[in-house]
Design an enzyme around this catalytic site. Structure first.
Site, PDB file in Angstrom:
ATOM      1  N   PHE A 161      13.936 -56.328  -9.706  1.00 28.87           N
ATOM      2  CA  PHE A 161      13.454 -55.739  -8.448  1.00 28.87           C
ATOM      3  C   PHE A 161      12.932 -54.317  -8.659  1.00 28.87           C
ATOM      4  O   PHE A 161      11.877 -53.949  -8.159  1.00 28.87           O
ATOM      5  CB  PHE A 161      14.587 -55.712  -7.419  1.00 28.87           C
ATOM      6  CG  PHE A 161      14.914 -57.063  -6.869  1.00 28.87           C
ATOM      7  CD1 PHE A 161      14.090 -57.669  -5.940  1.00 28.87           C
ATOM      8  CD2 PHE A 161      16.064 -57.734  -7.268  1.00 28.87           C
ATOM      9  CE1 PHE A 161      14.387 -58.918  -5.423  1.00 28.87           C
ATOM     10  CE2 PHE A 161      16.376 -58.983  -6.755  1.00 28.87           C
ATOM     11  CZ  PHE A 161      15.536 -59.580  -5.830  1.00 28.87           C
TER      12      PHE A 161
ATOM     13  N   GLU B 194      29.465 -66.362  -1.039  1.00 30.85           N
ATOM     14  CA  GLU B 194      28.326 -67.274  -0.874  1.00 30.85           C
ATOM     15  C   GLU B 194      28.469 -68.471  -1.810  1.00 30.85           C
ATOM     16  O   GLU B 194      28.222 -69.604  -1.427  1.00 30.85           O
ATOM     17  CB  GLU B 194      27.014 -66.527  -1.161  1.00 30.85           C
ATOM     18  CG  GLU B 194      26.735 -65.475  -0.099  1.00 30.85           C
ATOM     19  CD  GLU B 194      25.343 -64.861  -0.197  1.00 30.85           C
ATOM     20  OE1 GLU B 194      24.859 -64.678  -1.327  1.00 30.85           O
ATOM     21  OE2 GLU B 194      24.757 -64.581   0.858  1.00 30.85           O
TER      22      GLU B 194
END
Ligand code: FAD
Length: 423
Positions: A11, A167
């Site tokens: 990123f 998650e």
């Protein structure tokens, strides 16, 4: 023309290259993989929801629209800041400016046995290994007549109740109890045990208490046991907690934290929290103004505290590092970096997520819709976006997961590398 070398096409690194696209520089992006990974979806690869090509794009295709950027696939092995050169496993590259954006690695807190016995979830290779391990555990469990061994094979312990652990655990529960249960008619998957070990009483410590409680309820409803405790050892199928309790497990997933990529140790600097490199407000190294650091490996202070290791921090600091270099080239004083907090989110599973966006607290279906919206927007490329949506419809509406393939990773399995995704 001055050369900017960027280590890492994650990123942060991609954001630096974008920010410098009109600057009078030659940019060289170096990464050990030929692809850029959308880490927030890695748990979906590990739980057979998404394909590798839906969470990773070839870096060269991302650089097509940046005329002054080039890519070199190589592992950076040594930083010779004195000679302004980075050394890689393929050769050396000289630079005028260097941006360190090599991210993070799993943090085993100095326990080498944990690194050997547990599986991480920090890159695409690890996600595929984990998917293989989960599916292989069920296939092995079919073959055994020993009920103890079957129970052990079907016990999955996830260490760490942060967003990654939560998650993954929620999605694993939906895979095991919702999908694999229908595939494995010869196996009683109600015997499977999914445990999330978290150091504090509730998962998701950085979230507001009400959202933490909602996350814990959502996990329990899906069949995940939450155990409060600190893991002191993982060895030979046993997870040992600090207070002496033991859990027998066929698969142990380590999601208890990350630390800066060890390359930064090369700099010989005093490192900060999670072994990150402290940077000035303009993201430069104090003794080497031509070297900048961004994203997970940089310790960037904001209001007297280090910023968390998040994608938005990497993207914003990467863009700012590009602006700092432009200012230095133009002989201007670079401006200090200011982080804009856009909030944090975590999915618990189907139609269930928590989101903290400024003063707004969302949970359940509304939180999940916000999560879907944000993550579809962030998925790179129209093909990947459509493909992700199709897989989500299959998973969340039709309750199926089409990519539950036990692929022979061959040597890659041993070396923990990964086959590059298709373009
Ligand atoms: C499973 C998971 C889920 C996450 N979920 C979220 C989320 O929901 N929201 C969020 O905000 N953040 C999330 N994060 C954190 C987020 O992904 C990171 O904060 C972000 O990726 C940091 O960006 P970066 O550019 O610093 O590093 P990365 O994006 O990790 O990129 C680092 C790059 O450097 C390369 N590299 C490393 N070492 C070398 C070397 N020696 N030589 C050459 N190349 C090298 C790597 O191959 C990689 O491409 C998650 C992370 C993980 C692992």
């Amino acid at each position: 023309m001055p050369r900017v070398v960027i280590v890492g096409a994650g990123f942060g690194g991609i954001a630096v290259a974008h920010a410098l696209r009109s600057a009078p520089v030659e940019t060289v992006l170096v990464d050990r993989h030929n692809f850029h990974t959308f880490n927030p979806f890695l748990y979906q690869v590990a739980t057979a929801l998404l394909e590798p090509a839906e969470v990773a794009q070839p870096t060269r295709s991302l650089l097509r629209k940046i005329p002054n950027a080039d890519f070199r696939m190589a592992r950076v092995t040594h930083l010779a800041t004195g000679e302004r050169t980075v050394h890689t496993d393929h050769g050396a590259i000289a630079y005028d400016y260097l941006v360190l954006a090599a991210g993070s690695v799993n943090n085993y807190f100095g326990h080498p046995r944990i690194a050997e016995c547990a599986l991480g979830l920090n890159d695409l290779g690890e996600a595929l290994l984990l998917r293989n391990r989960i599916l292989a555990a069920c296939e092995k469990a079919v073959w055994t007549d020993d009920p103890e061994e079957r129970r052990r094979l079907l016990t999955f312990v996830v260490v760490g109740g942060g967003p990654t652990g939560v998650e993954f655990a929620g999605s694993l529960a939906e895979l095991v109890y919702g999908v694999l249960e229908r595939d494995f008619r010869d196996l009683d998957l109600d015997q499977a045990r999914l445990v999330l070990v978290e150091g504090s009483d509730l998962p998701l410590p950085p979230f507001a208490p009400k959202l933490q409680e909602a996350a814990a309820r959502g996990l329990r409803r899906r069949g995940v046991e939450i155990v409060a405790g600190h893991v002191s050892e993982v060895a030979d199928g046993t997870v040992r907690l600090g207070d002496g309790r033991e859990l027998e497990a066929g698969t142990v997933v380590w999601a208890a934290g990350v630390r800066a990529e060890p390359l930064v140790e090369e700099l010989g600097l005093e490192l900060g929290s999670q072994r990150r490199v402290p940077v000035t407000p303009t993201l430069q190294l104090p003794d080497h103004p031509e070297v900048l650091a961004v994203g997970d490996l940089a310790e960037i202070q904001s209001n007297g505290r280090p910023l968390p290791m998040l994608a938005q921090v990497a993207i914003q600091s990467g863009a700012h590092a590009g602006r700092t270099i432009e200012a230095l080239l133009a002989g201007r004083q670079p401006k200090p970096f200011r982080y804009r907090n856009l909030g944090t989110m975590a999915t618990i599973g189907r139609y269930d997520a928590v989101a903290q966006l400024g003063a707004l607290r969302l949970r359940g279906l509304i939180g999940w819709l916000a999560w879907v919206f944000v993550h579809i927007l962030r998925t790179v490329g129209i093909r990947a976006r459509l493909s992700v949506m199709l897989n989500w419809v299959t998973a969340y509406v039709l309750l199926d997961r089409p990519v539950r393939l036990l692929v022979d990773l061959g040597r890659a399995e041993a070396e923990e590398t990964v086959t590059p995704p298709t373009a």
